[in-house]
Design a protein around this motif. Sequence first.
Motif, short mmCIF file in Angstrom:
data_model
loop_
_atom_site.label_atom_id
_atom_site.label_comp_id
_atom_site.label_asym_id
_atom_site.label_seq_id
_atom_site.Cartn_x
_atom_site.Cartn_y
_atom_site.Cartn_z
N TYR A 193 0.95 -1.05 -0.06
CA TYR A 193 -0.17 -0.42 0.23
C TYR A 193 0.95 1.41 -0.06
O TYR A 193 1.69 1.63 0.51
N ARG B 254 0.67 5.12 1.14
CA ARG B 254 -0.23 5.68 2.83
C ARG B 254 -1.29 6.46 2.11
O ARG B 254 -2.43 6.17 2.13
N LEU C 7 -4.78 5.61 0.40
CA LEU C 7 -5.32 4.96 0.92
C LEU C 7 -6.56 5.43 1.22
O LEU C 7 -6.42 7.08 0.90
N HIS D 80 -2.99 2.88 8.02
CA HIS D 80 -2.32 1.99 6.97
C HIS D 80 -1.83 0.02 6.94
O HIS D 80 -2.16 -0.82 6.99
N PHE E 203 -4.79 -2.16 7.17
CA PHE E 203 -4.74 -2.94 5.70
C PHE E 203 -3.63 -4.05 5.46
O PHE E 203 -3.99 -4.55 5.01
#
Length: 487
Positions: A234, A236, A239, A281, A284
């Motif tokens: 991911y 950040r 998101l 973060h 996830f």
Amino acid sequence: MIRRIVFSGALLSLLSLPLHAASRSNVLFIMADDLRPELGCYGSVAVTPNLDALARRGVLFRRAYCQQAVCNPSRSSMLTGLRPGTLGLHVNGTHFRELKPDVITLPLWMKEHGYTTRCVGKIFHNWHTKERGDPRSWTAPEFLHYANHGDDIPQVSGTLPPNLSTLSSNLRKYGKVPMCECREVPDEAYYDGRVAAEAVRVLGEVKDRPFFLAVGFWKPHAPFNAPKKYWDMYERDKLPTLNPERPVAAPEIAFHQSTEILGPQENQKQPTSAQAAEMRHGYFAGISYMDAQVGKVTSALEKHGLLDSTMIVFWGDHGYHIGEHGLWAKTSNFELDARVPLIIAPPQAKHAGSKTDALVEMIDLFPTITALCGVPDAPGLEGVSLMPVLDDPQAKVKNAAFTQHPRPAYPDRTQRGRPEAMGVSVRTATLRYTEWRNFDTGAVLARELYDHTGDNAELFNVIDHPEDAAALESARRLLHDQFPLKP
């Protein structure tokens, strides 16, 4: 036509069972901890290829709801098929057998009807007393069921790699570990990697007999400490944007102090925007870490040639807030806490890859699993079988789903030792209606109404100006039928 099958000494009558229930399937029962429907197959940005693949094999339930948004009451309710109020259980610190010593659990019922039942990981609540898990329910000792999230210290050979979390030192610790931890370690360094490895081993042990294998993953529950490769999935700043605003006109009692993440109220410091972003973060990352472990178990199932003879059920014990409504963790009646992911994949599912909007509750899993396995109904269950929905995803089995939660959020930790108020909530196809009641007198203290027919459903409490008075009255009657007002 009635067919009689003798199985492990039990005489079963199977009345007109659908094809996918006509023979006894194995059961792989997978549970995630603190997981809201934040999966790719639910439209999330979460990277979850293994659970997405599972959804393509079965039916995904878009409107599934837990009965209380905290671990022990939710798990105990689902595993006994009884509502928290029936169990008399609304706290984490009381074992359900202290209240109902002889209650039947789903794995116990399966064991009594010829199944080998095994538990790997957190299925019942992780007890901190001598009563650990529920030994009566299993045919062998449980594995890594009794632990504490705050003790999930990475175990590696050699030197422990550094924590690359940039903000963790400014957040309070979660037990013995940092709130956020990003280390370049193997999956098995943390609980869930070891749970997956043991589940794979147990599958090899039980593959030649009918089994009910429950695999309970500890993630994405805090602390946010997945291995680094899952953080790296991911960016950040890409998101979903956090909206921390409370719903307009919502009563104060609807909220809580977020103590699980932010600590005791008297010492709390609100996280900075950067700290909030890092925890989101980490949430996830934990989801993707958990998903990878699910993939290891389902791959082992396929390796043993068991996919076509095993029902796979995946669910989360309750939802979660990661800063929305100004809340962290669970213990509310809001949609983000009450709604859970649920995927049921029977062998050779009739409608593989389907999604349903049928309202369902977690107490419905017990009768559904037994029906799919050709096991007799257990007595006294409060849920209903979801077989009609598996046969036709457009079908519905109930008009509402119910969730409740006390105030204070953790009443067993107070001097009073029991709730001061109880919030009871009903979710219909179009709205959520909640009443907060004095626990002793039943007097209604506050009400909430959220219209789910449009976007931003739970940003406005519209109880004082409902657009559909008839729908509100119908929801009110449903709620009072389930949770009668005291005379």
